[in-house]
Design an enzyme around this catalytic site. Structure first.
Site, PDB file in Angstrom:
ATOM      1  N   GLU A 144     -91.380 -10.811  57.297  1.00 32.00           N
ATOM      2  CA  GLU A 144     -92.532 -10.164  56.680  1.00 32.00           C
ATOM      3  C   GLU A 144     -93.810 -10.985  56.678  1.00 32.00           C
ATOM      4  O   GLU A 144     -94.840 -10.514  56.249  1.00 32.00           O
ATOM      5  CB  GLU A 144     -92.220  -9.714  55.250  1.00 32.00           C
ATOM      6  CG  GLU A 144     -91.904 -10.837  54.279  1.00 32.00           C
ATOM      7  CD  GLU A 144     -90.425 -11.132  54.247  1.00 32.00           C
ATOM      8  OE1 GLU A 144     -89.960 -11.758  55.206  1.00 32.00           O
ATOM      9  OE2 GLU A 144     -89.763 -10.785  53.269  1.00 32.00           O
ATOM     10  N   ASP A 255     -87.044 -11.083  53.118  1.00 29.92           N
ATOM     11  CA  ASP A 255     -86.565 -11.847  51.966  1.00 29.92           C
ATOM     12  C   ASP A 255     -85.291 -11.245  51.386  1.00 29.92           C
ATOM     13  O   ASP A 255     -84.991 -10.063  51.564  1.00 29.92           O
ATOM     14  CB  ASP A 255     -87.640 -11.929  50.889  1.00 29.92           C
ATOM     15  CG  ASP A 255     -88.782 -12.853  51.288  1.00 29.92           C
ATOM     16  OD1 ASP A 255     -88.608 -13.611  52.252  1.00 29.92           O
ATOM     17  OD2 ASP A 255     -89.843 -12.798  50.640  1.00 29.92           O
ATOM     18  N   ASP A 257     -84.404 -10.618  48.266  1.00 31.59           N
ATOM     19  CA  ASP A 257     -84.413  -9.834  47.032  1.00 31.59           C
ATOM     20  C   ASP A 257     -84.493  -8.342  47.367  1.00 31.59           C
ATOM     21  O   ASP A 257     -84.488  -7.938  48.525  1.00 31.59           O
ATOM     22  CB  ASP A 257     -85.548 -10.270  46.099  1.00 31.59           C
ATOM     23  CG  ASP A 257     -86.921 -10.100  46.745  1.00 31.59           C
ATOM     24  OD1 ASP A 257     -86.988  -9.562  47.871  1.00 31.59           O
ATOM     25  OD2 ASP A 257     -87.924 -10.507  46.135  1.00 31.59           O
ATOM     26  N   GLU A 259     -86.916  -6.207  47.075  1.00 32.19           N
ATOM     27  CA  GLU A 259     -88.116  -5.811  47.809  1.00 32.19           C
ATOM     28  C   GLU A 259     -87.974  -6.140  49.290  1.00 32.19           C
ATOM     29  O   GLU A 259     -88.382  -5.366  50.152  1.00 32.19           O
ATOM     30  CB  GLU A 259     -89.349  -6.507  47.227  1.00 32.19           C
ATOM     31  CG  GLU A 259     -90.649  -6.018  47.830  1.00 32.19           C
ATOM     32  CD  GLU A 259     -91.873  -6.564  47.135  1.00 32.19           C
ATOM     33  OE1 GLU A 259     -92.974  -6.176  47.512  1.00 32.19           O
ATOM     34  OE2 GLU A 259     -91.713  -7.374  46.211  1.00 32.19           O
ATOM     35  N   TYR A 464     -85.598 -20.080  48.287  1.00 30.56           N
ATOM     36  CA  TYR A 464     -86.286 -18.852  47.890  1.00 30.56           C
ATOM     37  C   TYR A 464     -86.760 -18.941  46.448  1.00 30.56           C
ATOM     38  O   TYR A 464     -86.027 -19.396  45.565  1.00 30.56           O
ATOM     39  CB  TYR A 464     -85.361 -17.655  48.058  1.00 30.56           C
ATOM     40  CG  TYR A 464     -86.086 -16.345  47.972  1.00 30.56           C
ATOM     41  CD1 TYR A 464     -87.140 -16.062  48.825  1.00 30.56           C
ATOM     42  CD2 TYR A 464     -85.729 -15.394  47.028  1.00 30.56           C
ATOM     43  CE1 TYR A 464     -87.816 -14.861  48.747  1.00 30.56           C
ATOM     44  CE2 TYR A 464     -86.388 -14.183  46.943  1.00 30.56           C
ATOM     45  CZ  TYR A 464     -87.439 -13.929  47.804  1.00 30.56           C
ATOM     46  OH  TYR A 464     -88.117 -12.738  47.713  1.00 30.56           O
ATOM     47  N   ARG A 466     -87.995 -16.525  44.278  1.00 24.81           N
ATOM     48  CA  ARG A 466     -87.837 -15.450  43.283  1.00 24.81           C
ATOM     49  C   ARG A 466     -86.367 -15.390  42.894  1.00 24.81           C
ATOM     50  O   ARG A 466     -85.568 -14.745  43.560  1.00 24.81           O
ATOM     51  CB  ARG A 466     -88.320 -14.114  43.843  1.00 24.81           C
ATOM     52  CG  ARG A 466     -89.810 -14.100  44.157  1.00 24.81           C
ATOM     53  CD  ARG A 466     -90.293 -12.711  44.538  1.00 24.81           C
ATOM     54  NE  ARG A 466     -91.682 -12.764  44.966  1.00 24.81           N
ATOM     55  CZ  ARG A 466     -92.077 -12.805  46.229  1.00 24.81           C
ATOM     56  NH1 ARG A 466     -91.181 -12.793  47.192  1.00 24.81           N
ATOM     57  NH2 ARG A 466     -93.353 -12.860  46.546  1.00 24.81           N
ATOM     58  N   HIS A 510     -79.158 -16.580  45.083  1.00 19.77           N
ATOM     59  CA  HIS A 510     -77.943 -17.371  44.969  1.00 19.77           C
ATOM     60  C   HIS A 510     -78.182 -18.738  44.341  1.00 19.77           C
ATOM     61  O   HIS A 510     -77.263 -19.338  43.811  1.00 19.77           O
ATOM     62  CB  HIS A 510     -77.327 -17.568  46.356  1.00 19.77           C
ATOM     63  CG  HIS A 510     -77.060 -16.275  47.064  1.00 19.77           C
ATOM     64  ND1 HIS A 510     -76.145 -15.360  46.614  1.00 19.77           N
ATOM     65  CD2 HIS A 510     -77.600 -15.741  48.183  1.00 19.77           C
ATOM     66  CE1 HIS A 510     -76.119 -14.317  47.436  1.00 19.77           C
ATOM     67  NE2 HIS A 510     -76.986 -14.527  48.393  1.00 19.77           N
TER      68      HIS A 510
END
Length: 1025
Positions: A144, A255, A257, A259, A464, A466, A510
């Site tokens: 993205e 990603d 998550d 989203e 990551y 978030r 995770h």
């Protein structure tokens, strides 16, 4: 160059012959049927591979034939194989593919087949056969962001094409469509022939249909959604679709998550094609090991997680689109509501009112500076008790009496207590704790923290960002412990690795946020902002500290008796720094200075006594980080939504951030009150948290999307209908009458609350158009925000100075009408009509200069307060100028210049040349519908030399291009606040620049490229016998 082969597709020999003769494009056919043999026979393959190198042009005409590569049984690679009825000499073909240059698109193989029986005797020899094969298309990887694409590209081979979608490519409708006048006339004609009842029903149905069309989701039809490619993303989608058509496999590496899962799903749905080609790869960090592992075991899209994200989107869409028109009608135009944002605003509003209702109480503290023969410096003791009771005088007289008694008293140490204490490291960062720590230690906003963290993650430096899990991988912990042992020694390494528990509903990732490689220090970081480097340093230190030993202190408390009074001092001595060697404490409010070696019975000499006045303080206001902490505590929102919530409530004008603290705006209070009355469930904290749990259940496959949405919408739509009722529905935002006279028509003015704040409007506004008076007076808040960092009791002092409402006794908010009048309005307005007008001489804070003259029409410009702060507005025309933080008015802006000859690159529009805070730039003429911008070229300005503002005329003299012919682009330096020009190739600066110095342009040439050192030859080791 090595190409990984998983499938080999045979070509039509006729087509391949045409290619070898300079024909058209190769078209791959079905998988090869193979060379058929009797069962149990062996096939020996001997042949020569001819490589056909094709150009990348669409014509696919052969431009070079490479020498053949001989393969035979006599070579190092013996190609024996037991085949079944569908067997073929795949090793030969695969080996040939491994030898191909990068741009080889097809090969031709001349194969000699010799068949042997089981005893090894030759049975027959076939005639040479020529076969044509296409090189397998490279796999497409979609992420993205361009930065993430560049990092991943370093770890994947050339058999992968890594491209970026630049965020979302598809969403629900983003804007209203233009209305066709003919269609509108036809609709009007339809309603004329209807009866009033039918006309009303028709209009209601049409309004509902239009609302559903704008929302893009229909709750009445099983939540059917209409997605659209986002404006400006058409070229991105077109490029990805073309690349996907040539790829044998498409990896969606967005990603991890929800989203990211939704973006991957939108990509698959938009690009289309065979669903079997798509694979989902996720990784918690962008490292070679993580990327390799992810691509070795790709998975499928998790539609449960996609549905959870869609559910969140649908809920927010319905609440926003259906409540916002109601707020427009009942409260003020330009307002909006949101399922989570409104609850966050409610938190700020309730805290604002809690502070406003707080009554500060006076209290005093007394101190005595005492000297001992054992110490060179005096020690300040605080009076703690008087006659066995806590010492807390409430006025100056009682304090002075105590000070007089202390001056006459004898001082003796009555007690000393020493005890060891420990300080343990905190868990590694999750999203909320990172935002809080960055706010406290680095003064970063939540949005800035997440932006910097995103860049670090995309560059491969951190995991990551978030996440709400404090879990750490075993490999990361082992590497951290090894680093601690090596760098700090065994004393700093606990016997066992430390483990931290996550909260029960941790969902998003995770691992905690940590460095991808603990050996990477700040000096190793490349290609990121200095602020990102500071954030990385904080993340690195927290990660290492969480696996280190505790810090050990010796805490000391000394009590001194002085007649009826008891004085006390506390301190502590650091005995072993432990984790604080890596991560020093954020604050030093506790006195860590060592105390003198005083013993019980020691006499002390009095040097001075002092009494200090204080006022009790209300609960502190929310800052960005503390608001995130409260949202997390209440279970509202998730790591991926915190930054958006914080930004939205400010963008909507419901709260402002002053001195890093949130202040509720009046319109925010009003909207919160009306929503709380009409939509109790929606504004209830526990209800919002329960909805988050329902979304979690959808993501885990434990709940159905439509069932959760229907359950919410049933009650919501019922309450919405009740709120729309003209009589018993949502209360209107009625104005408050005052005795201030309108300077235009002589009628009385009214206090009104709009989306941009509180103002005075003429009561004649409600009259018929011919009699209507639209005069308004802008009100500037009379009380500036308090900086609690500089004055901890500033909030209490401000509360003590507030006027009390003569009607309900609530604290009143003050506004400046002009330099002679201050208007005090009840904090409960518009529900309470109380107000006061204070006469005097008042000075507008933040501006000390003269009244400005409009640079457009010459009329007077007055200081006003709007949604985005204070600004100057002309009293005649619409010209405005910002008020800078320095208190100076911003310089006037040049008029935009229409450039119809310059077409936008991403949207169907043309550019305007605009003057902004960062110099001149090109922007789409139909802003805000089209938001495309770019920097102008010097050559593009010259046709408009006569229209260009005089302050930019010097840019016309700038060089058009560098020595290589690259066009000069106009840029702006935020550091020096000046325009300069530079050349770029594919978005990257070439190094050539030109600056305007002392009336002329001075060029800077790019630095010469450094010579690469020849690699050292490896010396072969001699073999020992």
């Amino acid at each position: 160059m090595s190409v990984q082969i998983t499938t080999v597709a045979k070509l039509d020999p006729t087509a391949a012959e045409r290619v070898s003769a300079g024909g058209k494009a190769l078209q791959p056919k079905t998988a090869c049927a193979g060379y058929k043999l009797p069962v149990g026979k062996k096939l020996f393959v001997k042949g020569e591979v001819m490589l056909i190198k094709l150009p990348p042009a669409p014509s696919m005409v052969v431009n070079e034939v490479l020498p053949g590569v001989a393969l035979s049984a006599d070579s190092d690679k013996q190609l024996w194989q037991q085949y079944n009825a569908q067997g073929i000499a795949a090793e030969l073909i695969q080996d040939a593919f491994h030898r191909l240059p990068e741009d080889t698109l097809a090969i031709a193989i001349e194969r000699h087949n010799v068949i042997y029986n089981d005893k090894g005797t030759r049975v027959s020899t076939g005639s040479p056969q020529k076969e044509y094969w296409s090189v397998m298309a490279r796999s497409l990887v979609i992420v993205e962001s361009p930065a993430k694409a560049r990092t991943i590209n370093r770890y994947l081979g050339k058999e992968y094409v890594v491209k970026s979608s630049v965020g979302h490519i598809r969403d629900l409708p983003t804007g209203g469509k233009a209305v066709d006048p003919k269609a509108r006339a036809q609709e009007a004609a339809k309603t004329k022939a209807l009866t009033p009842a039918k006309r009303e029903a028709y209009k209601k149905k049409r309004a509902r249909d239009q609302l559903v069309k704008r929302m893009g989701v229909n709750p009445d039809k099983n939540w059917a959604a209409e997605y659209e490619v986002l404006p400006g993303k058409e070229k991105v989608v077109d490029e990805l679709s073309k690349l996907a058509a040539k790829a044998d496999m498409i990896y969606l590496a967005t990603d991890l998550d929800r989203e990211g899962e939704a973006i991957a799903w939108h990509l698959r749905e938009t690009i289309g094609g065979d669903p079997g080609r798509y694979r989902r790869v996720v990784f918690n960090e962008i490292t070679r090991k993580a990327i390799t592992a992810a691509f070795e075991a790709p998975g499928e899209l998790d539609m449960d997680r996609v549905n959870a994200q869609q559910a969140r989107r649908f809920l927010d869409r319905v609440v926003g689109f259906e409540i916002s028109p109601l707020l427009w009608a009942k409260v003020a135009r330009g307002l909006s509501a949101g399922r989570v944002q409104s609850v966050a605003v409610k938190l700020i509003v309730e805290r604002e009112r809690e502070i406003r209702a707080f009554v500060p109480e006076e209290y005093w503290e007394a101190f005595a500076d005492l000297k001992s023969d054992k110490a060179a410096e005096p020690v300040r003791f605080q009076v703690a008790r008087h006659n066995g009771e806590n010492f807390r005088p409430g006025n100056a007289d009682d304090t002075q009496a105590a000070l007089d008694a202390l001056r006459a008293a004898d001082y003796e140490v009555s007690k000393r207590e020493d005890r060891p204490t420990k300080s343990r490291p905190n868990a590694p960062f999750i999203t909320s704790t990172l935002q809080q720590a960055a706010s406290t230690r680095l003064s970063f906003s939540v949005k800035k923290t997440m932006t910097m963290a995103q860049r670090l993650y995309e560059a491969g430096y951190i995991t990551y960002m978030r996440t709400d899990s404090t879990n750490l991988s075993a490999d990361a912990v082992d590497a951290c412990r090894e680093h601690i042992q090596k760098e700090y020694g065994a004393d700093y390494l606990p016997e066992a690795a430390k483990k931290y528990s996550s909260k029960g509903d941790a969902q998003e990732a995770h691992e905690a946020i940590r460095p991808s490689n603990v050996g990477t220090r700040t000096e190793h970081l490349e290609g990121v902002d200095p602020d990102a480097v500071r954030l990385y340093d904080l993340i690195w230190r927290q990660f290492v500290a969480c696996q280190m030993t505790e810090a050990r202190y010796l805490s000391t408390s000394i009590t001194v008796s002085a007649g009826e009074y008891e004085l006390r001092v506390r301190g502590r001595i650091l005995q072993f720094d432990g984790f604080t060697r890596v991560l020093p404490p954020a604050s030093r409010k506790e006195d860590d200075t060592p105390l003198p070696d005083l013993a019980q019975g020691d006499a002390l000499d009095l040097l001075d006594v002092e009494g200090i006045q204080h006022f009790t303080k209300p609960t502190p206001r929310f800052g960005e980080a503390s608001l995130v902490r409260e949202l997390e505590k209440l279970g509202i929102g998730r790591p991926s939504t915190y930054a958006a919530i914080i930004s939205t409530i400010q963008d909507r004008g419901y709260a402002t951030l002053n001195n890093r603290r949130f202040y509720a705006e009046k319109i925010g209070e009003l909207v919160t009150d009306r929503l709380s009355e009409s939509f109790k469930d929606l504004m209830d904290y526990s209800f919002t948290a329960t909805m988050e749990e329902q979304l979690d259940k959808i993501a885990e496959g434990e709940a159905k999307l439509n069932e959760v949405l229907d359950q919410f919408y049933g009650d919501f739509s019922e309450r919405l209908d009740q709120a729309k009722d003209p009589e018993a529905g949502m209360r209107a935002n009625d104005p408050t009458d005052t005795d201030i006279v309108c300077s235009v028509c002589g009628r009385h003015m009214q206090i009104r609350t709009g989306s941009t704040g509180v103002f005075l409007g003429c009561s004649g506004y409600a009259l018929k158009p011919k009699e209507r008076c639209t005069h308004t007076v802008n009100l500037i808040p009379g009380d500036e925000a308090v900086d609690v960092e500089e004055d901890e009791e500033g909030e209490s002092k401000r509360l003590r100075n507030m006027h009390k409402c003569p009607v309900c006794g609530t604290n009143m908010l003050s506004y400046l009408v002009d330099e002679q009048r201050k208007l005090h309005i009840c904090g409960n307005n518009p529900d309470c009509a109380g107000f006061e007008i204070e006469a005097g001489q008042f000075k507008i804070k933040g501006y000390d200069g003269p009244v400005l003259e409009c640079d457009k029409c010459g009329a007077e410009m007055q200081l006003k307060s709007g949604r985005f702060g204070k600004y100057f507005g002309c009293m005649e025309c619409k010209n405005t100028r910002k008020l800078l933080r320095s208190g100076e008015p911003a310089p006037p802006k040049a008029d935009p210049i229409d450039m119809p000859e310059l077409q936008c690159e991403k949207v169907d529009d043309h550019y305007l040349l605009r003057d902004g805070a960062a110099g001149i730039f090109l922007a789409a003429s139909q802003f805000p519908k089209h938001r495309e911008t770019r920097a102008p070229k010097v050559s593009e300005l010259k046709p408009h030399a006569n229209e260009l503002d005089p302050k930019f005329q010097y840019l016309l003299e700038a060089p058009d291009a560098d020595s290589a012919g690259n066009p000069a682009i106009i840029r702006f330096s935020r550091k020096t606040k000046e325009q300069y020009v530079q050349t770029e190739v594919e978005g990257k600066a070439t190094g050539w620049k030109a600056f305007y110095v002392d009336g002329k342009w001075v060029e800077e040439q790019p630095p010469a490229p450094a010579k690469k050192k020849a690699p050292k030859k490896k010396v072969a080791k001699k073999k020992t016998a």
